[in-house]
Enzyme design. Structure first.
Site, PDB file in Angstrom:
ATOM      1  N   SER A 198       0.839  -1.205   0.100  1.00 20.49           N
ATOM      2  CA  SER A 198       0.009   0.067  -0.038  1.00 20.49           C
ATOM      3  C   SER A 198       0.875   1.420   0.087  1.00 20.49           C
ATOM      4  O   SER A 198       1.712   1.601  -0.759  1.00 20.49           O
ATOM      5  CB  SER A 198      -0.981  -0.172   1.198  1.00 20.49           C
ATOM      6  OG  SER A 198      -1.841   0.772   1.028  1.00 20.49           O
ATOM      7  N   ASP A 422      -8.732  -5.854  -5.004  1.00 24.02           N
ATOM      8  CA  ASP A 422      -8.303  -4.724  -3.839  1.00 24.02           C
ATOM      9  C   ASP A 422      -9.415  -3.857  -3.842  1.00 24.02           C
ATOM     10  O   ASP A 422      -9.916  -3.500  -4.834  1.00 24.02           O
ATOM     11  CB  ASP A 422      -7.056  -4.218  -4.647  1.00 24.02           C
ATOM     12  CG  ASP A 422      -6.420  -3.120  -3.550  1.00 24.02           C
ATOM     13  OD1 ASP A 422      -7.259  -2.511  -2.970  1.00 24.02           O
ATOM     14  OD2 ASP A 422      -4.932  -3.310  -3.474  1.00 24.02           O
ATOM     15  N   HIS A 458      -6.895  -5.846  -0.550  1.00 26.46           N
ATOM     16  CA  HIS A 458      -5.700  -4.903  -0.222  1.00 26.46           C
ATOM     17  C   HIS A 458      -4.822  -5.462   0.623  1.00 26.46           C
ATOM     18  O   HIS A 458      -4.972  -5.858   1.818  1.00 26.46           O
ATOM     19  CB  HIS A 458      -6.301  -3.572   0.205  1.00 26.46           C
ATOM     20  CG  HIS A 458      -5.365  -2.593   0.338  1.00 26.46           C
ATOM     21  ND1 HIS A 458      -4.750  -2.109  -0.907  1.00 26.46           N
ATOM     22  CD2 HIS A 458      -4.968  -1.855   1.107  1.00 26.46           C
ATOM     23  CE1 HIS A 458      -3.882  -1.281  -0.544  1.00 26.46           C
ATOM     24  NE2 HIS A 458      -3.833  -0.862   0.690  1.00 26.46           N
TER      25      HIS A 458
END
Ligand SMILES: *[C@@H]1O[C@H](CO)[C@@H](O)[C@H](O)[C@H]1NC(C)=O
Ligand SMILES: *[C@@H]1O[C@H](CO)[C@@H](O)[C@H](O)[C@H]1NC(C)=O
Ligand SMILES: *[C@@H]1O[C@H](CO)[C@@H](O)[C@H](O)[C@H]1NC(C)=O
Ligand SMILES: *[C@@H]1O[C@H](CO)[C@@H](O)[C@H](O)[C@H]1NC(C)=O
Ligand SMILES: *[C@@H]1O[C@H](CO)[C@@H](O)[C@H](O)[C@H]1NC(C)=O
Ligand SMILES: *[C@@H]1O[C@H](CO)[C@@H](O)[C@H](O)[C@H]1NC(C)=O
Ligand SMILES: *[C@@H]1O[C@H](CO)[C@@H](O)[C@H](O)[C@H]1NC(C)=O
Ligand SMILES: *[C@@H]1O[C@H](CO)[C@@H](O)[C@H](O)[C@H]1NC(C)=O
Length: 523
Positions: A198, A422, A458
Site C-alpha cells: 500500500s 483490491d 488490499h
C-alpha cells in the site's frame, strides 16, 4: 606496519569479547552519517523474549513471534526543517541472516513499527522502520488514516513533512539502518531488501526510482503510486451517492458484488468465487436492476439509483473525465469499506459513512481547511479538487517515473504484485505503470516483474491465494539469479494455491481441482 595491524587485530579480539549486551549500547554503536541530517540521539538496549503478533507486508501467514534483539532508535532532524524523525533498527541477537530489510508503512504513515519488524527479525533480518517525523506513529502504534500532520497551519501545507512522507525519511531509514547494522555486527549487510504494501508499496517503487543504489531487492505490494489521483478519485462513488441522494444499504452493496462475481466467475473457466480475468467481465450494475436479492432472508429488488452508485465505483471517475479521472475497482472487490461506505438506522434509512482515508485528502491537502466537509462538494468542485491535487502533488507523491534504468544498472531486482480484488487501490494503476516501464525498456522483465493476484484484497484478504513467499523468491532472484517465472501463492479460501503469472501473462484454467495450482497455467 605489521605491528599496527597486530594491534588492530587484538583490538577487534577485545571487541568480540564484549558481551552482546555491552555491544548493544549507545556508547558503542557508531553515530550514523547522513548528508543533510543531524543526529540528535541514539538509544540502544537489548530486549529479550519480546512477543507479539506480526506479519510481513502483503502476507496472510503471520502469527505470534517471540524475538530477542538489540533495539536501536536513532533520532535525527534535517536542520532548518524543524522535524524530528525516529528510526527503529531491530538487530537479532542470534542467527542474523546477514541481510538488512527496510519496511514501509501504510496509508499516511511511513512505518508500521513492531507489526512488521517482529516478523522480519524472526526471519533473521536486521530490520528498520521509520515514523517519518509525522508524530502519528512512533513506537508500535500507527494511525495510518491520520493526515493531520500535513498542515503546519490552516491554509498551509507542511512541505517538509510531506517530503519526509513522500521520499526523504524512507531513504534516511535505509542509510541509517544499514550503518547501524554494520556498526553492531562489525560487517555491512551482504544484501539489502525493502518490502512494503500500500503506502509501503509506493515507498518501494519510490526507492527504485529515486534512490536506485540503496536496495538489492525490492518488494512492492499493492503500491499506492499516483496517490494524488487514486485517493481523491476514490471518492467518486460517494459523490454520486450524494448527487443522486441514493444510499444503498451495506447488504445491497454486497449483493451487487455477489451478483457481478457470479456473472463473471466462469469467464476464466472455473467457478471459485474469483474473477481471474476482470478484463472479460463487462457486466454493468444496471443489468441487475429489477432483479431480486436477499438481505438477511428478506427479498429486495436492485434499484436503478443504487446501480448508478455501484457502477461509479466500478468504472471510476475515468468514465467521466479522461483527464482528471482514474480507474475503478474490479467487480469482485468489496465496496463497503471505502468506495461505497454506508450504514442504516433501525427504521431502514441509510446514509454515507465517511472513509477518513479518502476524505482527509480533500480536507488537508486540497481545501487545507480543518472544517472542510468533502460531502458538500458538487461534481464540478470534485473535478476541480482532482485537478488541483494532480497539479500540486504529482512530482512529490506520484512515484510513477517509468525510467528505472539506474536501478537496472545497479543490478537491482524488483517484484511487484497487486490483488485483483483490491478494495482500496485500483490494480489497473499498477499494470499501467508496468506498461509504461516496458515502453521505455521492453526487457524490463529481466529485473522487474509485476504479478496479478486474482481474488486477493488490499495487501491480503479476499478469497484468492496470497504470495506469502514473495520475499523468499526475491532473495533467490537477487542472490542466486533465479528469476521468478511465477509467484507461488497459498492460503486462499479452502486452502487453495495458485501460481501467479507475470504481467502481461494471464491465468488460464486447464482442468483439474481448482484448489491446486497445477490446474492453471499462464498464457
Ligand atoms: C527467554 O525465554 C527462554 C525460553 O523460554 C528462556 O530460557 C530465557 O531465560 C528467557 N530469557 C529472558 C531474559 O527472560
Ligand atoms: C525500543 O526503544 C525505544 C526507545 O527507547 C522504546 O521507545 C521502545 O518501546 C523500545 N521497543 C521495545 C519493543 O522495547
Ligand atoms: C469451498 O469448498 C466448499 C466445499 O467443498 C465449496 O462448497 C465451496 O464452493 C468452496 N468455495 C470456494 C470459494 O471455492
Ligand atoms: C483495467 O484494464 C483492463 C485492460 O487492461 C480493462 O479491460 C479494464 O476495463 C480496466 N478496468 C478498469 C476498472 O479500469
Ligand atoms: C421479488 O421480491 C418481491 C418483494 O420485494 C416479490 O414480490 C417478488 O415476488 C419477488 N420476485 C421473485 C422473482 O422472486
Ligand atoms: C430514521 O431514523 C433516522 C435516525 O434515527 C432519522 O434521522 C430519520 O428521520 C428517520 N426516518 C424516518 C423516515 O423515520
Ligand atoms: C472551510 O470549510 C467550511 C465547511 O465546508 C466552510 O464553511 C468554510 O468557509 C471554509 N473555510 C475557508 C477559509 O475556506
Ligand atoms: C495437484 O496436482 C498434481 C498434478 O496433477 C498432483 O500430483 C498433486 O497431488 C495435486 N495436489 C493436490 C493437493 O491436490
Amino acid at each position: 606496519m605489521f605491528a599496527l595491524s597486530g594491534s588492530l587485530l587484538s583490538l577487534s579480539a577485545i571487541f568480540f569479547q564484549l558481551s552482546s549486551a555491552s555491544r548493544c549500547s549507545p556508547s558503542v554503536i557508531q553515530k550514523p552519517e547522513l548528508v543533510g541530517a543531524s543526529i540528535l540521539g541514539i538509544q540502544a538496549q537489548e530486549i529479550h523474549n519480546y512477543s507479539t503478533v506480526s506479519l510481513g507486508p502483503g502476507t496472510n501467514d503471520g502469527g505470534r513471534y517471540t524475538i530477542s534483539f538489540c533495539n536501536v532508535t536513532v533520532t535525527h532532524t534535517h536542520p532548518g526543517w524543524n522535524d524530528e524523525i525516529h528510526t527503529q533498527i531491530w538487530l537479532p541477537l542470534k542467527e542474523w541472516n546477514g541481510r538488512f530489510q527496510g519496511l514501509g508503512g501504510g496509508g499516511y504513515s511511513t512505518g508500521m513499527g513492531s507489526i512488521y519488524l517482529t516478523y522480519a527479525v524472526a526471519q533473521g533480518f536486521a530490520s528498520a522502520s521509520t515514523d517519518g517525523g509525522l508524530g502519528t506513529n512512533s513506537g508500535a502504534s500507527t494511525i495510518p488514516t491520520d493526515l493531520s500532520w500535513a498542515l503546519s497551519s490552516e491554509g498551509n501545507v507542511n512541505w517538509e513533512l510531506l517530503d519526509n512522507y513522500a521520499t526523504k525519511a524512507t531513504n534516511d531509514m535505509a542509510i541509517i539502518g544499514q550503518q547501524i547494522t554494520k556498526s553492531y555486527y562489525r560487517q555491512p549487510p551482504k544484501y539489502s531488501y525493502f518490502s512494503g504494501c500500500s503506502g509501503g508499496g509506493r515507498q518501494a517503487l519510490m526507492m527504485a526510482q529515486k534512490y536506485p543504489d540503496v536496495f538489492d531487492g525490492i518488494l512492492a505490494v499493492a503500491p499506492a503510486i499516483n496517490a494524488q489521483k487514486f485517493i481523491p478519485a476514490g471518492y467518486w462513488a460517494s459523490l454520486v451517492m450524494q448527487e443522486t441522494d441514493a444510499y444503498p444499504a451495506p447488504c445491497e452493496v454486497s449483493a451487487f458484488t455477489e451478483a457481478a462475481t457470479k456473472a463473471c466467475d466462469k469467464l476464466d473457466g472455473v467457478e471459485d468465487g474469483i474473477i481471474s480475468s476482470p478484463g472479460l467481465c463487462d457486466i454493468k450494475a444496471s443489468d441487475f436492476v429489477g432483479k431480486n436479492y436477499s438481505c438477511d432472508g428478506v427479498q429486495k429488488t436492485f434499484t436503478a439509483s443504487n446501480a448508478k452508485v455501484i457502477q461509479a465505483a466500478w468504472s471510476g471517475s475515468l468514465s467521466v473525465s479522461k483527464r482528471y479521472g482514474w480507474h475503478g475497482l474490479n467487480k469482485d472487490a468489496a465496496l463497503g469499506g471505502y468506495y461505497v461506505s454506508t450504514s442504516c438506522s433501525g427504521n431502514g434509512t441509510c446514509h454515507a459513512t465517511e472513509s477518513d482515508l479518502l476524505s482527509s485528502w480533500f480536507k488537508y491537502l486540497v481545501a487545507k481547511n480543518l472544517t472542510f466537509d468533502a460531502s458538500s462538494m458538487t461534481k464540478n468542485q470534485f473535478f476541480d479538487a482532482l485537478h488541483s491535487s494532480i497539479s500540486d502533488y504529482t512530482s512529490m507523491l506520484g512515484n510513477n517515473d517509468p525510467d528505472l534504468s539506474n536501478f537496472k544498472r545497479a543490478g537491482g531486482k524488483m517484484i511487484a504484485w497487486h490483488g485483483l480484488a483490491d478494495e482500496v487501490i485500483p490494480p489497473n494503476g499498477t499494470t499501467e505503470y508496468y506498461e509504461n516501464v516496458l515502453k521505455g525498456d521492453p526487457n524490463a522483465h529481466r529485473f522487474y516483474r509485476s504479478f496479478e493476484a486474482p481474488g486477493v484484497g488490499h495487501c491480503y484478504g479476499g478469497l484468492g491465494p496470497i504470495p506469502n513467499g514473495a520475499m523468499s523468491q526475491l532473495i533467490e532472484w537477487v542472490e542466486d539469479g533465479h528469476a521468478p517465472a511465477v509467484l507461488h501463492a497459498t492460503k486462499g479460501s479452502n486452502d487453495t494455491a495458485r501460481d501467479l503469472c507475470p504481467y502481461p501473462l494471464r491465468q488460464k484454467y486447464i482442468g483439474g481441482d481448482s484448489r491446486n495450482s497445477t490446474s492453471f497455467t499462464c498464457i
